[in-house]
Design an enzyme around this catalytic site. Structure first.
Site, short mmCIF file in Angstrom:
data_model
loop_
_atom_site.label_atom_id
_atom_site.label_comp_id
_atom_site.label_asym_id
_atom_site.label_seq_id
_atom_site.Cartn_x
_atom_site.Cartn_y
_atom_site.Cartn_z
N GLU A 174 38.62 31.44 42.57
CA GLU A 174 38.80 31.05 41.16
C GLU A 174 39.35 29.63 41.02
O GLU A 174 39.14 28.98 40.00
CB GLU A 174 39.75 32.05 40.48
N HIS B 90 33.15 45.78 64.74
CA HIS B 90 32.07 46.74 65.00
C HIS B 90 31.07 46.79 63.86
O HIS B 90 30.25 47.70 63.78
CB HIS B 90 32.67 48.12 65.26
N LYS C 61 34.17 36.61 29.92
CA LYS C 61 34.96 37.34 28.93
C LYS C 61 34.34 37.15 27.53
O LYS C 61 34.22 38.10 26.76
CB LYS C 61 36.43 36.86 28.92
O1 PA5 Z 1 43.93 33.90 37.73
C1 PA5 Z 1 43.59 34.12 36.58
O2 PA5 Z 1 43.93 33.38 35.64
C2 PA5 Z 1 42.76 35.34 36.21
O3 PA5 Z 1 42.36 36.02 37.35
C3 PA5 Z 1 43.56 36.27 35.32
O4 PA5 Z 1 44.73 36.64 35.98
C4 PA5 Z 1 42.77 37.51 34.94
O5 PA5 Z 1 41.57 37.15 34.29
C5 PA5 Z 1 43.59 38.41 34.01
O6 PA5 Z 1 43.98 37.71 32.86
P1 PA5 Z 1 45.17 38.20 31.94
O7 PA5 Z 1 46.42 38.21 32.71
O8 PA5 Z 1 45.17 37.23 30.81
O9 PA5 Z 1 44.80 39.60 31.48
#
Ligand code: PA5
Length: 387
Positions: free
Chosen positions: A270, A291, A380
């Site tokens: 990410e 394996h 989203k």
């Molecule tokens: O690292 C990030 O920003 C994302 O992976 C969020 O943690 C994830 O989308 C969850 O978002 P939120 O905490 O707003 O529900």
């Protein structure tokens, strides 16, 4: 202690410039977090954990991505003892998963820790509704609110508004810390404290690594920054990436660290995978995967490099580590070794900071912003339209 077995060529001036940018970034709140922890907040976290131990057989931890993977990684790796067991929910939209979690809970006493920085993410929101309904049915509305711990933004979002309106116990995800860098904030600290992780030791480990990046340290020791194993690793993977090694395989020889691998994949994927840049993060757990994927690692397409997270282990497992390192090097795979001297809270605290900082530096080397996630937001938004 964390050590590495490689010394890439490092551009010293560029590294310092990047470190300045990271520290100065609006999302750089995690850089000094372990060294400058808000002790009042830590005390509140411990108090809440003690209360949950007192009244709950289970804590349902609801969250996804950065609001989930970090604490699960540490809890699963260390398997500490606790009177309260953690159940995870809200990290998929599978109704089967949700029903399984509700069934596991049965009629036991429980509390909920709902974690969402934005407070609007669909997966945790749906799970929260289901568990809140069960909580109210079991305890009545008045008692139920005392068993809901909401970790979210300080001022905005649907979860924030609901928590304020109903008087849930609230913990804050700081504005300047993004989801995947938030494991050492209340996001991860409350679930870990409930699960029995020694969060003081975890912070100590992270603080040790953070010390090498403090303003005070760098003001005097800027010349030494290229000796820092974190910087060596960030540069090494960047150099390999530029040479065409487009996949990094994180390899561990401890099955309990499977979720640590998942956390790593999220952190790097990410943070780095944007503007058509980045290294695809993959993972294996040996010896089981020797394996299955071992064949590909040894002899498949040569676009991979392997990063071994080398924990102290028993004699036979250690021999496997050596054998794999040698065989895979012979097979033409660059093998990076990250040695961790302790398999405990301190060791994992060091590793968390090691990879957070390495990831941020590495993403900057690739010229991308480590702290946003436009791709995730795009999904989203599309889902919101369909629903
Ligand atoms: O690292 C990030 O920003 C994302 O992976 C969020 O943690 C994830 O989308 C969850 O978002 P939120 O905490 O707003 O529900």
């Amino acid at each position: 202690m964390v050590t590495v077995n490689f010394s890439p060529e490092i551009d010293h001036a560029k590294t310092l410039k990047i470190l300045n940018e990271i520290r100065g970034d609006a999302m750089g709140g995690w850089v000094d977090l372990p060294r400058k922890y808000d002790m009042a907040e830590l005390a509140r976290i411990k108090e809440a954990a003690a209360e949950i131990h007192e009244d709950s057989d289970f804590l349902v931890c609801i969250g996804i991505g950065g609001s989930y993977l970090g604490h699960r990684a540490i809890i699963e790796a260390l398997r500490p003892e606790s009177p309260t067991k953690i159940i995870y929910a809200g990290n998929s939209l599978s109704h089967r998963e949700l029903e399984n979690a509700l069934t596991e809970l049965g009629d036991a006493d429980f509390s909920i820790n709902v974690i969402s920085k934005s407070g609007t993410t669909l997966e945790p929101a749906i799970a929260f509704e289901a568990f809140k309904k069960k909580l109210i049915e079991k305890y009545g509305a008045e008692e139920a609110v005392k068993r809901i711990y909401a970790t979210t933004d300080a001022a905005k979002g649907a979860l924030h508004d609901e928590a304020v309106a109903n008087g849930y116990v609230r913990f804050v995800v700081p504005d300047n810390i993004g989801g995947r860098y938030s494991v050492l904030s209340a996001v991860g600290m409350l679930p870990m404290a409930v699960a029995g992780v020694d969060i003081d030791k975890l912070l100590e480990g992270a603080a040790k690594m953070a010390a090498g990046f403090s303003e005070e340290y760098l003001a005097v020791n800027a010349a030494q920054v290229t000796e820092n194993p974190i910087i060596k690793y960030a540069w090494m993977r960047y150099i390999l990436g530029k040479k065409g090694y487009d996949t990094e395989v994180f390899a561990s020889f401890e099955p309990a660290t499977m979720y640590f691998n998942e956390w790593l994949k999220q952190l790097f994927g990410e943070s780095e995978g944007k503007n058509k840049q980045g290294i695809w993060p993959a993972s294996v757990v040996y010896s089981a995967d020797l394996h299955s994927l071992g064949q590909f690692m040894q002899d498949g397409r040569r676009n991979l490099f392997e990063t071994i997270i080398d924990f102290p282990t028993d004699e036979i497992n250690a021999k496997v580590v050596t054998a794999v390192r040698t065989a895979h090097s012979m097979g033409g795979i660059p093998v990076l070794n990250i040695g961790v001297s302790e398999y405990n809270e301190e060791g994992f605290g060091e590793l968390i900071y090691f990879f957070e900082m390495a990831c941020a530096v590495s993403a900057k080397l690739f010229g991308v912003n480590p702290f946003d996630q436009p791709g995730v937001e795009a999904y989203k938004a599309e889902l919101k339209k369909l629903l």
